[in-house]
Design a protein around this motif. Structure first.
Motif, PDB file in Angstrom:
ATOM      1  N   ARG A 284      37.564  51.951  32.412  1.00  0.00           N
ATOM      2  CA  ARG A 284      37.981  52.560  33.667  1.00  0.00           C
ATOM      3  C   ARG A 284      37.389  53.964  33.849  1.00  0.00           C
ATOM      4  N   GLN A 285      37.219  54.716  32.760  1.00  0.00           N
ATOM      5  CA  GLN A 285      36.716  56.085  32.894  1.00  0.00           C
ATOM      6  C   GLN A 285      35.207  56.156  33.100  1.00  0.00           C
ATOM      7  N   SER A 286      34.466  55.416  32.302  1.00  0.00           N
ATOM      8  CA  SER A 286      33.005  55.510  32.398  1.00  0.00           C
ATOM      9  C   SER A 286      32.411  54.491  33.365  1.00  0.00           C
ATOM     10  N   GLY A 287      33.155  53.413  33.657  1.00  0.00           N
ATOM     11  CA  GLY A 287      32.623  52.340  34.492  1.00  0.00           C
ATOM     12  C   GLY A 287      31.755  51.360  33.730  1.00  0.00           C
ATOM     13  N   GLU A 288      31.594  51.577  32.430  1.00  0.00           N
ATOM     14  CA  GLU A 288      30.745  50.703  31.614  1.00  0.00           C
ATOM     15  C   GLU A 288      31.364  49.318  31.467  1.00  0.00           C
ATOM     16  N   CYS A 289      30.527  48.303  31.589  1.00  0.00           N
ATOM     17  CA  CYS A 289      30.959  46.931  31.361  1.00  0.00           C
ATOM     18  C   CYS A 289      31.027  46.706  29.853  1.00  0.00           C
ATOM     19  N   LEU A 290      32.211  46.346  29.366  1.00  0.00           N
ATOM     20  CA  LEU A 290      32.398  46.125  27.938  1.00  0.00           C
ATOM     21  C   LEU A 290      32.196  44.679  27.536  1.00  0.00           C
ATOM     22  N   TYR A 291      32.597  43.747  28.405  1.00  0.00           N
ATOM     23  CA  TYR A 291      32.537  42.337  28.031  1.00  0.00           C
ATOM     24  C   TYR A 291      32.524  41.469  29.281  1.00  0.00           C
TER      25      TYR A 291
ATOM     26  N   ASN B 275      46.190  40.483  23.534  1.00  0.00           N
ATOM     27  CA  ASN B 275      47.418  40.159  22.815  1.00  0.00           C
ATOM     28  C   ASN B 275      47.531  40.993  21.549  1.00  0.00           C
ATOM     29  N   THR B 276      48.641  41.690  21.412  1.00  0.00           N
ATOM     30  CA  THR B 276      48.825  42.540  20.234  1.00  0.00           C
ATOM     31  C   THR B 276      49.409  41.783  19.042  1.00  0.00           C
ATOM     32  N   ARG B 277      50.072  40.660  19.291  1.00  0.00           N
ATOM     33  CA  ARG B 277      50.642  39.896  18.179  1.00  0.00           C
ATOM     34  C   ARG B 277      49.571  39.254  17.325  1.00  0.00           C
ATOM     35  N   SER B 278      48.631  38.581  17.970  1.00  0.00           N
ATOM     36  CA  SER B 278      47.613  37.874  17.202  1.00  0.00           C
ATOM     37  C   SER B 278      46.384  38.738  16.948  1.00  0.00           C
ATOM     38  N   GLY B 279      46.359  39.929  17.500  1.00  0.00           N
ATOM     39  CA  GLY B 279      45.223  40.820  17.306  1.00  0.00           C
ATOM     40  C   GLY B 279      44.323  40.824  18.514  1.00  0.00           C
ATOM     41  N   SER B 280      44.268  41.918  19.201  1.00  0.00           N
ATOM     42  CA  SER B 280      43.482  42.049  20.414  1.00  0.00           C
ATOM     43  C   SER B 280      41.988  42.040  20.105  1.00  0.00           C
ATOM     44  N   GLN B 281      41.255  41.168  20.776  1.00  0.00           N
ATOM     45  CA  GLN B 281      39.805  41.131  20.575  1.00  0.00           C
ATOM     46  C   GLN B 281      39.143  42.411  21.078  1.00  0.00           C
ATOM     47  N   ILE B 282      39.557  42.879  22.251  1.00  0.00           N
ATOM     48  CA  ILE B 282      38.961  44.103  22.791  1.00  0.00           C
ATOM     49  C   ILE B 282      39.295  45.294  21.893  1.00  0.00           C
ATOM     50  N   LYS B 283      40.526  45.370  21.431  1.00  0.00           N
ATOM     51  CA  LYS B 283      40.920  46.451  20.525  1.00  0.00           C
ATOM     52  C   LYS B 283      40.076  46.415  19.251  1.00  0.00           C
ATOM     53  N   ALA B 284      39.845  45.217  18.717  1.00  0.00           N
ATOM     54  CA  ALA B 284      39.023  45.083  17.508  1.00  0.00           C
ATOM     55  C   ALA B 284      37.586  45.539  17.771  1.00  0.00           C
TER      56      ALA B 284
ATOM     57  N   GLY C  25      45.361  50.262  28.792  1.00  0.00           N
ATOM     58  CA  GLY C  25      45.458  51.210  29.893  1.00  0.00           C
ATOM     59  C   GLY C  25      44.133  51.807  30.306  1.00  0.00           C
ATOM     60  N   ARG C  26      43.138  51.659  29.494  1.00  0.00           N
ATOM     61  CA  ARG C  26      41.838  52.267  29.757  1.00  0.00           C
ATOM     62  C   ARG C  26      40.855  51.291  30.398  1.00  0.00           C
ATOM     63  N   THR C  27      41.214  50.013  30.482  1.00  0.00           N
ATOM     64  CA  THR C  27      40.269  49.019  30.989  1.00  0.00           C
ATOM     65  C   THR C  27      40.762  48.364  32.274  1.00  0.00           C
ATOM     66  N   ASP C  28      39.816  47.880  33.041  1.00  0.00           N
ATOM     67  CA  ASP C  28      40.074  47.105  34.246  1.00  0.00           C
ATOM     68  C   ASP C  28      39.368  45.771  34.111  1.00  0.00           C
ATOM     69  N   VAL C  29      39.841  44.784  34.842  1.00  0.00           N
ATOM     70  CA  VAL C  29      39.232  43.455  34.829  1.00  0.00           C
ATOM     71  C   VAL C  29      38.774  43.120  36.239  1.00  0.00           C
ATOM     72  N   LYS C  30      37.537  42.671  36.359  1.00  0.00           N
ATOM     73  CA  LYS C  30      37.009  42.137  37.609  1.00  0.00           C
ATOM     74  C   LYS C  30      36.735  40.661  37.367  1.00  0.00           C
ATOM     75  N   TYR C  31      36.909  39.854  38.402  1.00  0.00           N
ATOM     76  CA  TYR C  31      36.601  38.437  38.217  1.00  0.00           C
ATOM     77  C   TYR C  31      36.110  37.827  39.515  1.00  0.00           C
ATOM     78  N   VAL C  32      35.411  36.711  39.360  1.00  0.00           N
ATOM     79  CA  VAL C  32      34.986  35.906  40.496  1.00  0.00           C
ATOM     80  C   VAL C  32      35.427  34.479  40.199  1.00  0.00           C
TER      81      VAL C  32
END
Length: 123
Positions: free
Chosen positions: A39-46, A62-71, A88-95
């Motif tokens: 959200r801050q830099s606008g960079e596409c992470l995934y 998901n925090t229970r099984s381990g977040s892929q993005i967090k990892a 809180g730092r990321t946004d999701v766009k979809y089509v």
């Protein structure tokens, strides 16, 4: 009873409540190609594709099984995102509405990966 009736001033929470109340109901998005952005830099992470978008995003956050993005963020010394606040730092766009089922989604996903070069997609 609204938040104003408690004597509270206009807050960010109240703005979110009002935004939520004013939105039209949306059906659950099924078949989609999505991107997770800083959200801050606008960079596409995934960039990814999913038959059931909400389920796939749950895998990422998901925090229970381990977040892929967090990892991804924890293992990346070159990014200034605190892994504990990645949601809180990321946004999701979809089509959605892509023709051709999984193959159609994969074509769109591959084109977006080539064009956007997301940080955490394998190359």
């Amino acid at each position: 009873m609204g938040l104003d009736e408690f004597g509270a001033g206009r807050t960010a929470v109240q703005e979110r409540v009002e935004e939520f109340k004013s939105k039209r109901r949306e059906r659950h998005v099924r078949s989609a190609v999505y991107g997770i952005y800083d959200r801050q830099s606008g960079e596409c992470l995934y960039i990814g594709e999913a038959k059931w978008l909400i389920s796939r995003l749950n895998d990422h956050y998901n925090t229970r099984s381990g977040s892929q993005i967090k990892a991804f963020v924890e293992a990346d010394d070159g990014i200034d995102i605190d892994a504990s606040t990645v949601w809180g730092r990321t946004d999701v766009k979809y089509v959605s509405g892509i023709d051709g089922g999984k193959q159609g989604r994969r074509r769109v996903e591959a084109a977006l990966i080539r064009e956007l070069e997301p940080r955490y997609n394998s190359r």
